[in-house]
Design an enzyme around this catalytic site. Sequence first.
Site, PDB file in Angstrom:
ATOM      1  N   GLY A 148       0.824  -1.194   0.000  1.00  0.00           N
ATOM      2  CA  GLY A 148       0.000   0.000   0.000  1.00  0.00           C
ATOM      3  C   GLY A 148       0.863   1.251   0.000  1.00  0.00           C
ATOM      4  N   CYS A 149       0.248   2.376  -0.318  1.00  0.00           N
ATOM      5  CA  CYS A 149       1.006   3.626  -0.426  1.00  0.00           C
ATOM      6  C   CYS A 149       1.495   4.117   0.937  1.00  0.00           C
ATOM      7  CB  CYS A 149       0.172   4.693  -1.124  1.00  0.00           C
ATOM      8  SG  CYS A 149      -1.487   4.926  -0.447  1.00  0.00           S
ATOM      9  N   TYR A 150       0.594   4.204   1.920  1.00  0.00           N
ATOM     10  CA  TYR A 150       1.024   4.608   3.259  1.00  0.00           C
ATOM     11  C   TYR A 150       2.072   3.645   3.825  1.00  0.00           C
ATOM     12  CZ  TYR A 150      -2.698   8.172   3.915  1.00  0.00           C
ATOM     13  OH  TYR A 150      -3.507   9.284   3.834  1.00  0.00           O
ATOM     14  N   THR A 152       4.249   1.822   2.337  1.00  0.00           N
ATOM     15  CA  THR A 152       5.539   2.011   1.689  1.00  0.00           C
ATOM     16  C   THR A 152       6.312   3.150   2.341  1.00  0.00           C
ATOM     17  OG1 THR A 152       4.777   1.143  -0.438  1.00  0.00           O
ATOM     18  CG2 THR A 152       6.684   2.597  -0.479  1.00  0.00           C
ATOM     19  N   SER A 153       5.646   4.265   2.553  1.00  0.00           N
ATOM     20  CA  SER A 153       6.320   5.435   3.138  1.00  0.00           C
ATOM     21  C   SER A 153       6.761   5.161   4.567  1.00  0.00           C
ATOM     22  CB  SER A 153       5.397   6.660   3.086  1.00  0.00           C
ATOM     23  OG  SER A 153       4.278   6.499   3.946  1.00  0.00           O
TER      24      SER A 153
END
Length: 344
Positions: A148-150, A152-153
């Site tokens: 997911g995007c969150y 990953t960060s």
Amino acid sequence: MVRVGIFGATGYTGVELIRILSKHEKVEIKYLSSQSYNTKAISDVYSSLIGFCDKELEELSLEKAMSECDVIFTALPSGHASKIAREAVKKGVKVIDLGADFRFDDYSVYKEWYGGDYENYEGIKRVYGLPEVYRDTIKEAQVVGNPGCYPTSVILGLMPLLKNGIIEGNVIVDSKSGVSGAGHNLSHNNMYAECNENIKAYNVAKHRHIPEIEQELSKVFGEKVSVVFTPHLTPMTRGILSTMYCKLKKDMDVNTVYNVYTDFYKNEYFVKVLQPGNYPATKNVYGSNFCHIGFEIDKHTSTLIVMSAIDNLVKGASGQAVQNMNIMFGINENTGLDIVPIYP
């Protein structure tokens, strides 16, 4: 040439895949599916693609896609990729899912947070597609669950600290995302009048990415990691900035922390560690597959504050999916992704 199919080609992640792959020297886009726009050319739906990809959109046909493609990207709502992957693997076609179907080790966690019935969950061998951790297993994988995007960060921001035992296993995460992270479908919360000149928290303490973050950070740490996660919607199109508050186990200065990060990511082209005193900004990674990481120490509370910035549609989704494809097919990892961020 790697023959590529994309299921769900007209969502934001699907279009971003096409943007990247249309200039990829080792790829031929063979098949694009869309439930809403079938029979139209993708460039008629998105004029930005005129002359780069004018392929006609089709109804989803697993049989046709498998006969024409070496790899299928599934950019579909959760719950759809499992059946596709099961059939694709039988035919020797690889699958990279941009949804949540293959991100979890434990089916009960997936079902609790995403719902629905998932037939033979344990029967599909899959790899969590974060190249900076699982590169060697991604090379041999048939099915990859794109992070997911969150997550990953957050995972990229915290891994060096947890791997080296520098912080405690309880972390507070404050993340802010552009509106494109909510997807292509219209909703009240995503309307211009609701988003413009406004910033708001949502799904506080119950966002679906919490168990994914905790799963992967716990593996790195070797014991349970607990995350307090608060996401915010911000009035911008792209980007995620995650700020993480970590309790240091012992006194440490920023130069020592910097050395920990640079050593950990010394061979990772897409992760850039900023010099002490420089902080990440979403504008500096816009349109790229890079993750920028910075940090500061609050000596008063012995708190290490870590900041990471990514483009949610690239490193947080489609770019990372292409990075995984490159690894799976033995292509130079940077191919198609060596893009200078857009600024300003």
